[in-house]
Write a protein that holds these residues in place. Structure first.
Motif, short mmCIF file in Angstrom:
data_model
loop_
_atom_site.label_atom_id
_atom_site.label_comp_id
_atom_site.label_asym_id
_atom_site.label_seq_id
_atom_site.Cartn_x
_atom_site.Cartn_y
_atom_site.Cartn_z
N TYR A 1 0.86 -1.18 0.00
CA TYR A 1 0.00 0.00 0.00
C TYR A 1 0.90 1.24 0.00
O TYR A 1 2.10 1.15 0.31
CB TYR A 1 -0.86 0.08 1.26
N LEU B 1 0.07 4.48 1.97
CA LEU B 1 -0.93 5.20 2.76
C LEU B 1 -0.65 6.69 2.87
O LEU B 1 -1.56 7.49 3.00
CB LEU B 1 -1.02 4.60 4.17
N ASP C 1 -6.55 2.89 8.74
CA ASP C 1 -6.28 2.01 7.61
C ASP C 1 -5.20 0.98 7.93
O ASP C 1 -5.17 -0.11 7.37
CB ASP C 1 -5.86 2.83 6.38
N SER D 1 -6.02 -3.01 7.39
CA SER D 1 -5.23 -3.90 6.52
C SER D 1 -4.65 -5.07 7.32
O SER D 1 -4.60 -6.19 6.82
CB SER D 1 -4.11 -3.11 5.83
N GLN E 1 3.22 -0.60 3.96
CA GLN E 1 2.21 0.43 3.75
C GLN E 1 2.81 1.79 3.41
O GLN E 1 2.11 2.79 3.39
CB GLN E 1 1.32 0.53 4.99
N PHE F 1 -3.92 -6.33 -3.58
CA PHE F 1 -2.78 -5.51 -3.14
C PHE F 1 -1.52 -6.34 -2.93
O PHE F 1 -0.56 -5.87 -2.32
CB PHE F 1 -3.12 -4.71 -1.87
#
Length: 454
Positions: free
Chosen positions: A172, A174, A204, A208, A320, A363
């Motif tokens: 990810y 973020l 988030d 996740s 992330q 992802f």
């Protein structure tokens, strides 16, 4: 005593051979989790067994304690060993007896002034350096410190031969990466990391983890103590047992948190630069990366912390902050060298870019060549078709431009054989004028004089 694996015994034998050949500095490279401490302990045992003295140093106290335990288990005669942090050794050089062998762990730090001070003081003593990645942000190599490098097995080989756990990475981004700025060290500045962290929606992070790693023993890497505390608090609000530990945490409290994590009483351990080197919890099966970094060393140490081998274990790495876009997957082949190298790592997307991509459905971080995501089955066929169409369109455009250039050259040759008074358009004057080297205004004035421009 430890029973060495074949690849570990090979490292021991190759190192001893290099010393026998007269090399005063030997750098041994083996991936994180491959058991470097076992190799170090065996070499120390063989040295002390013959009455030799070993000087071992490393940059952190926790690693000193760990190597002492390994030495004891391997039957090393501690009476013939000096085991300290690098700072203590540097401050006691005038009081230390001359060793027969110097061993340095995490020797990617070998260029630091304190290390060089020790090496120079004992300049005629053979030295061994151990590291998982001989790489520095400055790009400076190690050839003036070590004259020979011995490489252990690759990460892929260790996974295939059940010495490291296989992994799945989820990627990810973020935070707002435009906030990140490099400082004098080559890595991101604390101020920019702080600004970056403020752009992350911490909820988030929890979502996740619950999606991909719920219930797994997890280490979370953060850029600051305060941010680590905030993330741990967010996990607790979600009824997940989580604590933060750092170098300033009172020793008894820190030891209890660490032990509770090892015992499974704490599920998520958040930290800032405390758990990167030497920390060994084999049943930790997940790491969450929340600290962007330009350091390949930091990336490999943190991302691979969950890959210590256990039967049937599948590690989960949740990146992330997009570190994988800078360095690729942990098991990618890497060429190590003692020579200097370029300062910054290769970037994704360039001609030499990292051939990975993120599946838009799950992802997962996968190889760019995959048409089907091996994690969720998502098909990239539509994207590949579009890419092929775009390439065809680009090729057609190139071919069209080439055709236009040929026609222009042909027209130019034709006009050069004619008298400009016969030209019937401004374009003919412009092509002729450019070919003859006239100023741009020449064509306009001639065309206007002929009534072609009003």
């Amino acid at each position: 005593m430890f029973k060495l694996f074949d690849y570990q015994q090979k490292l021991v034998n190759s190192t001893r051979q290099a010393l026998a050949e007269g090399h005063k500095g030997v750098l041994i490279v083996s991936p994180p989790g491959s058991g470097k401490s076992v190799v170090i302990s065996e070499i120390a045992r063989l040295t002390t067994e013959k009455g030799g003295n070993v000087l071992f140093f490393v940059h952190r106290k926790e690693l000193v304690n760990q190597i002492k335990d390994s030495f004891v288990k391997q039957g090393v005669d501690l009476n013939n060993c000096t085991i300290m942090t690098v700072g203590k050794v540097a401050n006691r050089l005038n009081y230390l007896s001359k060793p027969n062998l110097i061993i340095v762990d995490e020797s990617q730090h070998s260029r630091a002034k304190t290390y060089l001070k020790i090496f120079n003081h004992f300049s005629d003593v053979p030295r061994l350096g151990f590291t998982g990645s001989p790489w520095r942000l400055s790009g400076k190599g190690f050839k003036d410190i070590y004259s020979k490098m011995i490489e252990g097995p690759s990460v892929k080989w260790l996974i295939e031969n059940h010495k490291l756990a296989p992994f799945t990475m989820y990627g990810y981004r973020l935070g707002d990466e435009s906030k990140l700025k490099r400082g004098s060290t080559g890595d991101y500045t604390n101020k920019s990391l702080e600004d970056f962290s403020k752009s992350i929606i911490r909820g988030d992070i929890i979502k996740s983890w619950q999606k991909f790693a719920r219930g797994r023993k997890t280490i979370v890497y953060c850029h600051s103590v305060q941010f680590a505390k905030e993330v741990a608090k967010d996990f607790r609000w979600a009824n997940i047992s989580a604590y933060e530990a750092d170098s300033k945490t009172p020793e008894k409290e820190r030891d209890k948190i660490m032990q509770d994590f090892k015992d499974g009483k704490v599920t998520v351990l958040c930290n800032c630069d405390l758990i990167s080197e030497g920390f060994n919890v084999p049943d930790c099966s997940c790491v969450v990366l929340l600290r962007p970094t330009e350091s390949l060393v930091v990336y490999l140490q943190q991302s691979m912390r969950c890959m210590r081998y256990q039967p049937d274990k599948q590690a989960i790495i949740i990146d992330q902050v997009g570190n994988f876009t800078r360095f690729g997957l942990p098991d990618m082949d890497r060429e190590w060298t003692l020579e200097d190298r370029s300062k910054h790592p290769q970037r994704e997307g360039g001609s030499d870019g990292i051939a990975i991509k993120t599946c838009p459905n799950c992802f997962g971080v996968i190889m760019a060549s995959y048409h089907i995501c091996p994690l969720c089955g998502y098909s990239f066929e539509a994207e590949f078709r579009k890419l092929a169409e775009d390439k065809r369109a680009e090729l057609e455009k190139i071919n069209l431009n080439a055709k236009e250039m040929r026609e222009r050259k042909k027209k130019e040759k034709e006009l050069l054989l004619r008298d400009p008074s016969t030209f019937t358009s401004f374009k003919e004057f412009a092509i002729y004028g450019k070919a003859m080297g006239h100023k741009p205004g020449w064509a306009w004035h001639r065309a206007k004089a002929k009534g072609l421009i009003k």
